[in-house]
Design a protein around this motif. Structure first.
Motif, PDB file in Angstrom:
ATOM      1  N   GLU A   1      -8.929 -54.627  91.955  1.00 16.63           N
ATOM      2  CA  GLU A   1      -9.283 -54.580  92.813  1.00 16.63           C
ATOM      3  C   GLU A   1      -8.629 -54.760  94.182  1.00 16.63           C
ATOM      4  O   GLU A   1      -8.057 -55.261  94.488  1.00 16.63           O
ATOM      5  N   GLY A   2      -9.518 -53.570  94.686  1.00 22.22           N
ATOM      6  CA  GLY A   2      -8.701 -53.030  96.183  1.00 22.22           C
ATOM      7  C   GLY A   2      -7.432 -52.278  95.787  1.00 22.22           C
ATOM      8  O   GLY A   2      -7.198 -51.348  96.643  1.00 22.22           O
ATOM      9  N   ASP A   3      -7.295 -51.857  94.973  1.00 27.24           N
ATOM     10  CA  ASP A   3      -6.333 -50.536  93.931  1.00 27.24           C
ATOM     11  C   ASP A   3      -6.542 -49.435  95.144  1.00 27.24           C
ATOM     12  O   ASP A   3      -7.507 -48.741  94.732  1.00 27.24           O
ATOM     13  N   LEU A   4      -5.629 -48.882  95.540  1.00 25.29           N
ATOM     14  CA  LEU A   4      -5.077 -47.117  95.832  1.00 25.29           C
ATOM     15  C   LEU A   4      -5.867 -46.971  94.002  1.00 25.29           C
ATOM     16  O   LEU A   4      -3.920 -47.579  93.149  1.00 25.29           O
ATOM     17  N   VAL A   5      -5.962 -45.666  93.445  1.00 25.49           N
ATOM     18  CA  VAL A   5      -5.979 -45.021  92.265  1.00 25.49           C
ATOM     19  C   VAL A   5      -5.946 -43.668  92.836  1.00 25.49           C
ATOM     20  O   VAL A   5      -6.508 -43.104  92.845  1.00 25.49           O
ATOM     21  N   SER A   6      -5.281 -42.993  91.580  1.00 26.16           N
ATOM     22  CA  SER A   6      -5.627 -41.714  91.093  1.00 26.16           C
ATOM     23  C   SER A   6      -6.319 -40.878  90.557  1.00 26.16           C
ATOM     24  O   SER A   6      -6.668 -41.827  88.948  1.00 26.16           O
ATOM     25  N   VAL A   7      -7.591 -40.508  90.781  1.00 26.31           N
ATOM     26  CA  VAL A   7      -8.918 -40.159  89.548  1.00 26.31           C
ATOM     27  C   VAL A   7      -8.421 -38.618  89.011  1.00 26.31           C
ATOM     28  O   VAL A   7      -8.066 -37.678  89.322  1.00 26.31           O
ATOM     29  N   TYR A   8      -9.071 -39.028  87.128  1.00 23.64           N
ATOM     30  CA  TYR A   8      -7.888 -37.627  86.724  1.00 23.64           C
ATOM     31  C   TYR A   8      -9.663 -37.700  86.063  1.00 23.64           C
ATOM     32  O   TYR A   8     -10.495 -38.062  84.941  1.00 23.64           O
ATOM     33  N   THR A   9      -9.822 -36.307  85.878  1.00 19.62           N
ATOM     34  CA  THR A   9     -11.310 -35.513  84.548  1.00 19.62           C
ATOM     35  C   THR A   9     -10.195 -36.344  82.985  1.00 19.62           C
ATOM     36  O   THR A   9      -9.447 -36.671  82.994  1.00 19.62           O
ATOM     37  N   HIS A  10     -11.729 -36.048  82.313  1.00 17.90           N
ATOM     38  CA  HIS A  10     -11.066 -36.047  80.825  1.00 17.90           C
ATOM     39  C   HIS A  10     -10.477 -35.774  80.426  1.00 17.90           C
ATOM     40  O   HIS A  10      -8.994 -35.872  79.318  1.00 17.90           O
ATOM     41  N   GLU A  11      -9.874 -34.086  80.951  1.00 19.97           N
ATOM     42  CA  GLU A  11      -8.614 -33.576  80.917  1.00 19.97           C
ATOM     43  C   GLU A  11      -7.489 -33.621  80.882  1.00 19.97           C
ATOM     44  O   GLU A  11      -7.029 -32.389  81.256  1.00 19.97           O
TER      45      GLU A  11
ATOM     46  N   ARG B   1      -2.059 -36.102  97.907  1.00 21.09           N
ATOM     47  CA  ARG B   1      -1.693 -36.661  99.398  1.00 21.09           C
ATOM     48  C   ARG B   1      -1.305 -38.665  99.657  1.00 21.09           C
ATOM     49  O   ARG B   1      -2.412 -39.141  98.722  1.00 21.09           O
ATOM     50  N   ASP B   2      -0.656 -39.056 100.123  1.00 22.40           N
ATOM     51  CA  ASP B   2      -0.591 -40.626  99.620  1.00 22.40           C
ATOM     52  C   ASP B   2      -1.554 -41.516 101.059  1.00 22.40           C
ATOM     53  O   ASP B   2      -1.651 -40.486 101.771  1.00 22.40           O
ATOM     54  N   ILE B   3      -1.774 -41.888 100.887  1.00 19.66           N
ATOM     55  CA  ILE B   3      -2.926 -42.962 101.200  1.00 19.66           C
ATOM     56  C   ILE B   3      -1.698 -44.193 102.115  1.00 19.66           C
ATOM     57  O   ILE B   3      -1.604 -45.135 101.789  1.00 19.66           O
ATOM     58  N   ASP B   4      -1.348 -43.496 103.192  1.00 18.99           N
ATOM     59  CA  ASP B   4      -0.016 -44.619 104.270  1.00 18.99           C
ATOM     60  C   ASP B   4      -0.720 -44.286 105.438  1.00 18.99           C
ATOM     61  O   ASP B   4      -1.753 -44.502 105.194  1.00 18.99           O
ATOM     62  N   THR B   5       0.092 -45.127 106.796  1.00 15.16           N
ATOM     63  CA  THR B   5      -0.564 -45.215 107.964  1.00 15.16           C
ATOM     64  C   THR B   5      -0.630 -43.967 107.635  1.00 15.16           C
ATOM     65  O   THR B   5      -1.436 -43.433 109.183  1.00 15.16           O
TER      66      THR B   5
ATOM     67  N   ARG C   1      -7.079 -33.965  84.734  1.00 14.40           N
ATOM     68  CA  ARG C   1      -6.499 -32.613  85.346  1.00 14.40           C
ATOM     69  C   ARG C   1      -6.789 -33.627  86.762  1.00 14.40           C
ATOM     70  O   ARG C   1      -8.064 -34.321  87.003  1.00 14.40           O
ATOM     71  N   HIS C   2      -5.926 -33.763  87.806  1.00 17.93           N
ATOM     72  CA  HIS C   2      -6.747 -34.875  88.827  1.00 17.93           C
ATOM     73  C   HIS C   2      -6.920 -34.433  89.913  1.00 17.93           C
ATOM     74  O   HIS C   2      -7.260 -33.409  90.266  1.00 17.93           O
ATOM     75  N   LEU C   3      -7.690 -35.004  90.561  1.00 15.74           N
ATOM     76  CA  LEU C   3      -9.026 -34.828  91.564  1.00 15.74           C
ATOM     77  C   LEU C   3      -9.197 -35.380  92.740  1.00 15.74           C
ATOM     78  O   LEU C   3      -9.341 -34.837  93.354  1.00 15.74           O
ATOM     79  N   GLY C   4      -8.119 -36.622  92.490  1.00 18.05           N
ATOM     80  CA  GLY C   4      -7.765 -37.520  93.939  1.00 18.05           C
ATOM     81  C   GLY C   4      -7.648 -38.594  93.666  1.00 18.05           C
ATOM     82  O   GLY C   4      -7.514 -39.077  93.165  1.00 18.05           O
ATOM     83  N   ASN C   5      -7.917 -39.246  95.147  1.00 13.13           N
ATOM     84  CA  ASN C   5      -6.480 -40.815  94.768  1.00 13.13           C
ATOM     85  C   ASN C   5      -7.992 -41.634  95.921  1.00 13.13           C
ATOM     86  O   ASN C   5      -8.701 -40.750  96.596  1.00 13.13           O
ATOM     87  N   GLY C   6      -7.484 -42.416  95.855  1.00 13.75           N
ATOM     88  CA  GLY C   6      -9.226 -43.457  96.495  1.00 13.75           C
ATOM     89  C   GLY C   6      -8.947 -45.352  96.393  1.00 13.75           C
ATOM     90  O   GLY C   6      -8.056 -45.286  95.342  1.00 13.75           O
ATOM     91  N   HIS C   7      -9.558 -45.793  97.028  1.00 14.99           N
ATOM     92  CA  HIS C   7      -9.685 -47.189  97.187  1.00 14.99           C
ATOM     93  C   HIS C   7     -10.476 -47.629  95.487  1.00 14.99           C
ATOM     94  O   HIS C   7     -11.419 -47.827  95.337  1.00 14.99           O
ATOM     95  N   TYR C   8      -9.860 -48.810  94.441  1.00 12.69           N
ATOM     96  CA  TYR C   8     -10.588 -48.979  93.445  1.00 12.69           C
ATOM     97  C   TYR C   8     -11.722 -50.185  93.622  1.00 12.69           C
ATOM     98  O   TYR C   8     -11.358 -51.120  94.632  1.00 12.69           O
TER      99      TYR C   8
ATOM    100  N   TYR D   1      -0.671 -42.648  92.000  1.00 15.50           N
ATOM    101  CA  TYR D   1      -1.167 -44.026  91.863  1.00 15.50           C
ATOM    102  C   TYR D   1      -1.563 -44.056  90.266  1.00 15.50           C
ATOM    103  O   TYR D   1      -1.135 -43.489  89.276  1.00 15.50           O
ATOM    104  N   LYS D   2      -2.261 -45.368  90.283  1.00 15.38           N
ATOM    105  CA  LYS D   2      -2.515 -46.146  88.536  1.00 15.38           C
ATOM    106  C   LYS D   2      -3.517 -45.568  88.374  1.00 15.38           C
ATOM    107  O   LYS D   2      -4.609 -45.158  89.573  1.00 15.38           O
TER     108      LYS D   2
END
Ligand code: SAH
Length: 394
Positions: free
Chosen positions: A37-47, A71-75, A49-56, A3-4
């Motif tokens: 607001e409300g978008d799904l986002v992918s969270v990364y460390t400063h370096e 993983r996809d956040i889908d039905t 590294r992917h940490l996970g996905n969530g709602h912004y 995601y973004k």
């Protein structure tokens, strides 16, 4: 799924690594252009590294984490989480012929931050507390209908008062599946009407189920005052427990009517029960000392935010002091706080100060909390909100 991207400041990943589900806005270094607001986002460390996905979300809690992998956040995701949540409620034996009201999803406690789902017989009442969950509501409804068992007929969405006002989502309360307005549900063999259209929150507070059962145990031959009765839950348990009389009080006339209707559903024309519309403080001031030997105080949250904490503690002290001043000798007081911002220790201190003012001998018999269908995510201790004390007052 990519995601973004939200990139954290250097070193700000440690709480996520411990699976705490929130990213605070102060921990963020960069947001991809166009994140809304409300978008799904992918969270990364400063370096990187992917940490996970969530709602912004705009605000101090900027991301509510849904998955600590990619993983996809889908039905299918919602169905998996809902199925897990259902399995827990089955393990708790909350789905029985004599009990069909329970919380299926308790936000962070069920690894679905921002989402609450309460079940009343064949109806799921869905509450979004985050814009992301608001946008996901149709996926959530679809997943709910795919749960095994075929017992669900109705999904009602009720988020007009729970979403951040500033997000301008104008969420309309509405049926996402099915459409019938009221139903009779059952808690530990006692019936109650649930009115999700007009009732507070999702329509009935299932979080007091276990505490009501404990109250029933103490009710025999007592004169009971159920203060802040709302739908009368404690009142009809007290009746079943053999109370001598039960007086239910709430400042809302609507709540008084709900209480009368629910008591009548279980105990039609029982002269032991009366309900009054009155302010708690006024009623407690005016009532005769010794009139009741079992008092329940279950007020609304006095502190919705940390900023209101000090006044809330004063409120709890004053309210409880009135009860200690008037309860009959040998009386039992059930006193609660549902303010998340008030800790167990702070609440106990407020009640302690109130007891000391009365100079009566007071024993703590039980320390109460929320039931297991309102679980606390071990990585998110903030999820603990309900606390109560049962006190024996000489
Ligand atoms: N004990 C209830 C839940 C209580 S909710 C249960 O088991 O379901 C809190 C209730 O307090 C609401 O119904 C609200 O109308 C009532 N209330 C709020 N302020 C009040 C006041 N000052 N005096 C009396 N009731 C009040």
């Amino acid at each position: 799924m990519q995601y973004k991207t939200v990139t954290l400041l250097r070193g700000k990943e440690s709480s996520l690594e411990r699976m705490h589900p929130w990213v605070f806005s102060g921990a963020i270094a960069r947001l991809d252009a166009g994140i809304e607001e409300g978008d799904l986002v992918s969270v990364y460390t400063h370096e990187g590294r992917h940490l996970g996905n969530g709602h912004y979300q705009v605000g101090s809690i900027a991301v509510r984490m849904l998955a600590f992998d990619d993983r996809d956040i889908d039905t299918a995701f919602y169905l998996e989480r809902l199925t897990d949540a259902l399995r827990v409620r089955q393990a708790l034996r909350l789905m029985r012929p004599d009990n069909n009201a329970f919380r299926l999803v308790h936000g962070e406690g069920d690894f679905l931050p921002g989402l609450v789902v309460d079940i009343y017989a064949g109806t799921a009442v869905v509450q979004a507390h985050s814009p992301g969950m608001h946008f996901a509501r149709h996926q959530i409804a679809e997943a709910l209908m795919q749960l095994p068992g075929g017992w669900l007929r109705n999904v009602y969405y009720k988020s007009e008062t729970t979403l951040p006002y500033k997000a301008h989502l104008d969420p309309e309360n509405q049926y996402l599946v099915g459409q019938f307005d009221t139903d009779v549900a059952m808690e530990n063999g006692l019936q109650f009407h649930v009115d999700w259209l007009r009732g507070q929150k999702t329509g009935f507070f299932v979080d007091q189920r276990e505490n009501r059962r404990l109250l029933e145990h103490y009710a025999a031959n007592r004169r009971v005052l159920n203060m802040f009765c709302y739908t009368g839950g404690f009142s009809f348990y007290a009746m079943r427990g053999g109370a001598q009389l039960v007086h239910s009080v709430d400042s809302s006339a609507k709540a008084v009517k709900l209480t009368r209707d629910n008591v009548a559903l279980n105990y039609p024309d029982d002269p032991r029960h009366e309900a009054f519309a009155d302010d708690a403080f006024k009623y407690l001031d005016a009532m005769e000392a010794g009139a009741y030997d079992l008092i329940i105080l279950d007020p609304p949250a006095f502190a919705k935010h940390k900023s209101a904490l000090k006044n809330a503690l004063i409120g709890y002290r004053k309210l409880n002091a009135k009860a200690f001043g008037k309860i009959a000798p040998g009386g039992v007081l059930f006193t609660f706080s549902c303010s998340q911002a008030v800790s167990k220790e702070q609440f106990r201190l407020a009640v302690f100060s109130a007891a000391a003012q009365s100079r009566r001998r007071v024993r703590i018999l039980h320390q109460l909390t929320q039931p297991a269908d309102h679980p606390i995510n071990i990585y998110h201790p903030e999820g603990e909100y309900l606390k109560g004390l049962v006190l024996y007052v000489e």
